[in-house]
Scaffold this motif. Sequence first.
Motif, PDB file in Angstrom:
ATOM      1  N   LYS A  85      -2.652  14.813   9.955  1.00 29.30           N
ATOM      2  CA  LYS A  85      -1.590  15.816   9.996  1.00 29.30           C
ATOM      3  C   LYS A  85      -1.649  16.616  11.300  1.00 29.30           C
ATOM      4  O   LYS A  85      -0.631  16.798  11.977  1.00 29.30           O
ATOM      5  N   LYS A  86      -2.841  17.039  11.684  1.00 31.12           N
ATOM      6  CA  LYS A  86      -2.998  17.829  12.907  1.00 31.12           C
ATOM      7  C   LYS A  86      -2.588  17.030  14.144  1.00 31.12           C
ATOM      8  O   LYS A  86      -1.822  17.509  14.982  1.00 31.12           O
ATOM      9  N   VAL A  87      -3.075  15.795  14.246  1.00 35.28           N
ATOM     10  CA  VAL A  87      -2.739  14.949  15.398  1.00 35.28           C
ATOM     11  C   VAL A  87      -1.244  14.630  15.393  1.00 35.28           C
ATOM     12  O   VAL A  87      -0.590  14.665  16.436  1.00 35.28           O
ATOM     13  N   SER A  88      -0.702  14.354  14.229  1.00 34.27           N
ATOM     14  CA  SER A  88       0.729  14.036  14.125  1.00 34.27           C
ATOM     15  C   SER A  88       1.594  15.204  14.572  1.00 34.27           C
ATOM     16  O   SER A  88       2.588  15.015  15.283  1.00 34.27           O
ATOM     17  N   GLU A  89       1.234  16.402  14.155  1.00 33.15           N
ATOM     18  CA  GLU A  89       1.998  17.583  14.558  1.00 33.15           C
ATOM     19  C   GLU A  89       1.869  17.830  16.058  1.00 33.15           C
ATOM     20  O   GLU A  89       2.848  18.143  16.732  1.00 33.15           O
ATOM     21  N   THR A  90       0.655  17.654  16.583  1.00 31.48           N
ATOM     22  CA  THR A  90       0.417  17.855  18.014  1.00 31.48           C
ATOM     23  C   THR A  90       1.188  16.838  18.845  1.00 31.48           C
ATOM     24  O   THR A  90       1.734  17.164  19.898  1.00 31.48           O
ATOM     25  N   GLU A  91       1.243  15.611  18.359  1.00 30.65           N
ATOM     26  CA  GLU A  91       1.897  14.518  19.091  1.00 30.65           C
ATOM     27  C   GLU A  91       3.377  14.373  18.722  1.00 30.65           C
ATOM     28  O   GLU A  91       4.032  13.452  19.174  1.00 30.65           O
ATOM     29  N   VAL A 107       3.869   9.043   9.568  1.00 29.39           N
ATOM     30  CA  VAL A 107       2.663   8.271   9.843  1.00 29.39           C
ATOM     31  C   VAL A 107       2.414   7.409   8.622  1.00 29.39           C
ATOM     32  O   VAL A 107       2.421   7.893   7.493  1.00 29.39           O
ATOM     33  N   MET A 108       2.235   6.112   8.873  1.00 33.99           N
ATOM     34  CA  MET A 108       2.037   5.174   7.766  1.00 33.99           C
ATOM     35  C   MET A 108       0.705   4.470   7.919  1.00 33.99           C
ATOM     36  O   MET A 108       0.254   4.203   9.034  1.00 33.99           O
ATOM     37  N   LYS A 109       0.100   4.181   6.776  1.00 37.38           N
ATOM     38  CA  LYS A 109      -1.070   3.320   6.772  1.00 37.38           C
ATOM     39  C   LYS A 109      -0.566   1.918   7.059  1.00 37.38           C
ATOM     40  O   LYS A 109       0.390   1.455   6.441  1.00 37.38           O
ATOM     41  N   TYR A 110      -1.195   1.241   7.992  1.00 39.29           N
ATOM     42  CA  TYR A 110      -0.726  -0.097   8.351  1.00 39.29           C
ATOM     43  C   TYR A 110      -0.959  -1.055   7.193  1.00 39.29           C
ATOM     44  O   TYR A 110      -2.045  -1.173   6.651  1.00 39.29           O
ATOM     45  N   ASP A 111       0.073  -1.734   6.820  1.00 42.32           N
ATOM     46  CA  ASP A 111       0.036  -2.777   5.799  1.00 42.32           C
ATOM     47  C   ASP A 111       1.015  -3.850   6.247  1.00 42.32           C
ATOM     48  O   ASP A 111       2.215  -3.594   6.320  1.00 42.32           O
ATOM     49  N   PRO A 112       0.522  -5.038   6.557  1.00 47.87           N
ATOM     50  CA  PRO A 112       1.413  -6.086   7.075  1.00 47.87           C
ATOM     51  C   PRO A 112       2.520  -6.477   6.098  1.00 47.87           C
ATOM     52  O   PRO A 112       3.514  -7.066   6.501  1.00 47.87           O
ATOM     53  N   ASN A 113       2.371  -6.121   4.829  1.00 44.60           N
ATOM     54  CA  ASN A 113       3.415  -6.415   3.854  1.00 44.60           C
ATOM     55  C   ASN A 113       4.535  -5.380   3.888  1.00 44.60           C
ATOM     56  O   ASN A 113       5.595  -5.599   3.315  1.00 44.60           O
ATOM     57  N   ILE A 114       4.277  -4.259   4.535  1.00 42.61           N
ATOM     58  CA  ILE A 114       5.266  -3.185   4.603  1.00 42.61           C
ATOM     59  C   ILE A 114       5.761  -2.971   6.033  1.00 42.61           C
ATOM     60  O   ILE A 114       6.950  -2.851   6.270  1.00 42.61           O
ATOM     61  N   VAL A 115       4.828  -2.931   6.973  1.00 48.54           N
ATOM     62  CA  VAL A 115       5.162  -2.692   8.377  1.00 48.54           C
ATOM     63  C   VAL A 115       5.305  -4.052   9.059  1.00 48.54           C
ATOM     64  O   VAL A 115       4.338  -4.780   9.214  1.00 48.54           O
ATOM     65  N   PHE A 116       6.515  -4.365   9.468  1.00 44.15           N
ATOM     66  CA  PHE A 116       6.759  -5.668  10.091  1.00 44.15           C
ATOM     67  C   PHE A 116       6.403  -5.676  11.569  1.00 44.15           C
ATOM     68  O   PHE A 116       6.003  -6.688  12.111  1.00 44.15           O
ATOM     69  N   TYR A 117       6.565  -4.530  12.202  1.00 42.43           N
ATOM     70  CA  TYR A 117       6.294  -4.445  13.628  1.00 42.43           C
ATOM     71  C   TYR A 117       6.037  -2.993  14.014  1.00 42.43           C
ATOM     72  O   TYR A 117       6.632  -2.084  13.445  1.00 42.43           O
ATOM     73  N   THR A 137       4.558  -0.721  17.800  1.00 36.05           N
ATOM     74  CA  THR A 137       4.017  -0.826  19.159  1.00 36.05           C
ATOM     75  C   THR A 137       2.629  -0.205  19.175  1.00 36.05           C
ATOM     76  O   THR A 137       2.332   0.716  18.407  1.00 36.05           O
ATOM     77  N   ALA A 138       1.799  -0.691  20.046  1.00 37.55           N
ATOM     78  CA  ALA A 138       0.439  -0.170  20.169  1.00 37.55           C
ATOM     79  C   ALA A 138       0.441   1.310  20.527  1.00 37.55           C
ATOM     80  O   ALA A 138      -0.439   2.062  20.119  1.00 37.55           O
ATOM     81  N   GLU A 139       1.456   1.737  21.264  1.00 40.86           N
ATOM     82  CA  GLU A 139       1.546   3.148  21.640  1.00 40.86           C
ATOM     83  C   GLU A 139       1.748   4.044  20.418  1.00 40.86           C
ATOM     84  O   GLU A 139       1.439   5.232  20.448  1.00 40.86           O
ATOM     85  N   SER A 140       2.273   3.496  19.358  1.00 42.72           N
ATOM     86  CA  SER A 140       2.525   4.262  18.139  1.00 42.72           C
ATOM     87  C   SER A 140       1.279   4.422  17.273  1.00 42.72           C
ATOM     88  O   SER A 140       1.253   5.250  16.378  1.00 42.72           O
ATOM     89  N   ASP A 141       0.267   3.628  17.547  1.00 41.75           N
ATOM     90  CA  ASP A 141      -0.951   3.650  16.741  1.00 41.75           C
ATOM     91  C   ASP A 141      -1.806   4.849  17.138  1.00 41.75           C
ATOM     92  O   ASP A 141      -2.232   4.969  18.284  1.00 41.75           O
TER      93      ASP A 141
END
Length: 131
Positions: free
Chosen positions: A91-97, A102-112, A114-118
Motif C-alpha cells: 500500500k505504501k509503495v503503491s501510494e508513493t508510486e 496492484v494485483m498478485k501475479y497469477d498467469p490464469n488472471i493476468v495475461f500480460y 510490463t516489467a516496469e509495472s512489477d
Amino acid sequence: CFKSKSKSVQQIVNEKEKLQVDLNLIKSKIDELQSSSDKETDSTKKSQLDSKISTLKDQYSAYYKKRMSEIENLEKNVMPSLYGEIYNVVKKVSETESYTIVMKYDPNIVFYYTAESDITDKIISHFQEHQ
C-alpha cells in the motif's frame, strides 16, 4: 517487525527441509528392504521383510501427517501478521508510486504485464531497508 518474522519463516523452511531429509531416509530404508524382498527366495524371510516394509510405510505416513500438521500450525501463527505487513508495504509503495491497482501475479488472471509495472523489487527493498 518483519525481521523477527523472517526468523519464524526460516524456522518453517528448516522444518520442511528436515522433514524431507527424514522422509528420504525412511524411503531409502523401504527401498532397500523392497530390493531384499524381491531377491529373497525363502518365503518366511520374504514375509518378514514385507512385514517390515509395511510397518515402515505406516511409520512414513504417520510421521508425514504429524510433522506437516506441526509445520502448518507454525505457518498459521506467522503468516497472517506477515501478510498484514506485506499489505501495508504494498500500500505504501503503491501510494508513493501512484499505482491505482496492484494485483498478485497469477498467469490464469493476468495475461500480460510490463516489467516496469512489477513492484516486487521495490517491496523487497522496502522490507530490507526497514528490518
